[in-house]
Write a protein that holds these residues in place. Structure first.
Motif, PDB file in Angstrom:
ATOM      1  N   PHE A  39       0.833  -1.215   0.000  1.00  0.00           N
ATOM      2  CA  PHE A  39       0.000   0.000   0.000  1.00  0.00           C
ATOM      3  C   PHE A  39       0.864   1.260   0.000  1.00  0.00           C
ATOM      4  O   PHE A  39       0.563   2.218  -0.698  1.00  0.00           O
ATOM      5  N   TRP A  40       1.944   1.241   0.779  1.00  0.00           N
ATOM      6  CA  TRP A  40       2.852   2.391   0.766  1.00  0.00           C
ATOM      7  C   TRP A  40       3.399   2.612  -0.632  1.00  0.00           C
ATOM      8  O   TRP A  40       3.408   3.737  -1.143  1.00  0.00           O
ATOM      9  N   ALA A  41       3.873   1.527  -1.249  1.00  0.00           N
ATOM     10  CA  ALA A  41       4.496   1.673  -2.569  1.00  0.00           C
ATOM     11  C   ALA A  41       3.482   2.112  -3.614  1.00  0.00           C
ATOM     12  O   ALA A  41       3.836   2.724  -4.616  1.00  0.00           O
ATOM     13  N   TYR A  42       2.209   1.809  -3.375  1.00  0.00           N
ATOM     14  CA  TYR A  42       1.192   2.137  -4.365  1.00  0.00           C
ATOM     15  C   TYR A  42       0.602   3.530  -4.153  1.00  0.00           C
ATOM     16  O   TYR A  42       0.296   4.233  -5.108  1.00  0.00           O
ATOM     17  N   PHE A  43       0.448   3.942  -2.893  1.00  0.00           N
ATOM     18  CA  PHE A  43      -0.252   5.202  -2.628  1.00  0.00           C
ATOM     19  C   PHE A  43       0.662   6.366  -2.285  1.00  0.00           C
ATOM     20  O   PHE A  43       0.229   7.510  -2.330  1.00  0.00           O
TER      21      PHE A  43
END
Lengths: 248, 236
Positions: free
Chosen positions: B84-88
């Motif tokens: 989620f961090w890498a995506y958002f």
């Protein structure tokens, strides 16, 4: 980038806290079940009875080599086909998502715990168990009094590693809609557009949970090495003396 | 019962499970995508893990500290959160990212932290007498690392490395949570379309993952001891 962490004192904060409670509950339930499965399966594999060996092998290898998410989906969607009807009805009354998550995580990590337990038991010389049996201790008694106390010291560090993995894998339960922390983060992101703040908070919370597990493990390790070790050290010393006598 | 299996194991379903919509729409998916992510992540994380692991094993504070920080922070966070961090996070700074790339980056960094631990353990496991002998024979520190420590460490850490590779292969299944068409997502779609046979569908996916991962383990087991490694690669 404008972040505003003060929003966490409102609704998002309570959502995350309720998620935290569910995460902890899920982790504890899955841990309890997984430990039972792990100890039973690991011991059975260690003994190596012909009749149960293939069954244990299939269970452990299958659960270890398949993704936990897919296992979660399997237990969630096909429960009404696989589980006996009364059990399914019973679990459904609690909200079946939670039950499915507990079952899936317990089976998945149970396989890892089983390997850990087997490795721990392998570290104990086989002669110990055989000697206990020869001296007339019952099967379970020799496991409980002789094999496990010696295995458990080797066993604690990998057990702690596995348990942190279990805590981390509870986040996967969001795939089937269990309202734990990651699920609540998605809700906050979707409805309140406060994704980054919520993500920061739950990241910190997961780190804290994992560190607590590691700390408890270290505590247990210290306790075991203090209490078990002292007693065993004298036993080992005695044994060496006796052994020396025999050789002479 | 057999009916259900026949409904799941159609040629069309198998095609989607193995390569996704590659031939209909030109988008790779299914097992092919899973293998893509998994193998790339394994390669990348091995490189990261080797570098960070060597840094962790060194006594210099300037090398040791950042490596320890990286390992500890990435090991205590669930992979899903990293995804989620890498995506958002990148879009917040105005950087365009893709689902594929964010899963790959998250998986690589996560696995890299574990592999660094394994590499460090492998280096530490080489007996000190080896180093002393090498020094007595007049090897330079770099030669000692390259010809004495690392080859021995490599064989010591292979079993643990194999386990970690399997875990990262399994973890590619998280890609479906941000909407990539990997094996899990395709299976979920097939299950949702058929509706009546979830057991068969999910057992099929589990079986595919099982075969892939067991295969990976068996390949790595070929390297596990020096003799078979030499036979395979050095023709000795």
């Amino acid at each position: 980038m404008n972040t505003d962490f003060s929003i966490l004192w409102g609704d998002p904060g309570t959502l995350i806290l309720s998620g935290l409670v569910v995460t902890v509950k899920l982790a504890l339930c899955a841990f309890a079940l997984a430990i039972i499965i792990g100890v039973v399966m690991g011991t059975l594999r260690w003994i190596g009875w012909r009749a149960v060996e293939p069954f244990c092998w299939v269970y452990i290898e299958f659960c270890r080599n398949t993704p936990p998410v897919v296992q979660l989906l399997f237990w969630y969607f096909s429960a009404s086909f696989v589980l006996p009807m009364p059990v399914f009805m019973f679990l459904r009354d609690f909200g079946y998502e939670f039950g499915a998550a507990v079952i899936a995580l317990a089976f998945y990590h149970g396989a890892f715990y089983a390997e850990v337990v087997r490795a721990g038991l392998n570290a104990v010389p086989k002669g110990q168990f055989e000697a206990a049996r020869a001296l007339g201790l019952g099967f379970l008694q020799s496991l409980r009094r002789v094999a496990f106390p010696q295995a458990i010291r080797v066993l604690v560090p990998p057990l702690v590693n596995e348990t942190t993995a279990l805590i981390k894998n509870t986040s996967l339960a969001m795939a089937i809609g269990v309202a734990e922390m990651t699920f609540q983060y998605r809700a906050i992101d979707n409805f309140m557009f406060r994704g980054i703040e919520a993500l920061t908070v739950i990241t910190v919370l997961y780190v804290i949970l994992c560190l607590i597990a590691a700390w408890l493990g270290r505590l247990m390790n210290g306790y075991l090495s203090k209490h078990l070790h002292a007693r065993n050290a004298t036993a080992i010393a005695d044994r060496q003396i006796v052994g020396g006598e025999i050789i002479r | 019962m057999m009916d259900n299996w026949a409904r799941v194991w159609t040629p069309a379903n198998w095609e989607r499970l193995l390569v996704g919509d590659l031939f209909n729409r030109g988008e790779i998916g299914g097992l092919a995508l899973t293998l893509c992510i998994g193998l790339l992540a394994i390669a990348g994380s091995t490189v990261i893990g080797a570098v960070v692991g060597i840094m962790r094993a060194s006594d210099r504070k300037a090398l040791n500290l950042p490596a320890t920080l990286y390992v500890q922070s990435f090991r205590n966070v669930p992979l899903l959160i990293l995804v989620f961090w890498a995506y958002f996070l990148p879009p917040v700074f105005g950087i365009q990212t893709s689902k594929f790339l964010s899963v790959l980056v998250a998986l690589t960094l996560f696995t890299g932290a574990y592999i660094a631990e394994i590499v460090q353990g492998g280096i530490r496991s080489v007996a000190a007498a080896n180093l002393e002998a090498a020094r007595v024979l007049g090897l330079t520190p770099r030669q000692i690392q390259f010809w004495v420590v690392l080859p021995q460490a490599f064989f010591n850490m292979l079993p643990a490395l194999a386990g970690r590779y399997v875990v990262s292969m399994k973890n590619t299944s998280l890609a479906f949570l941000i909407g990539l068409m990997d094996l899990t997502e395709i299976g979920k779609q097939i299950g949702a379309r058929l509706m009546t046979s979830p057991v068969e569908v999910y057992l099929t996916i589990l079986l595919i993952y099982f075969v892939v991962n067991r295969g990976l383990v068996m390949c790595l087991r070929l390297l596990e001891n020096r003799q078979s490694f030499n036979r395979l690669f050095l023709r000795i």
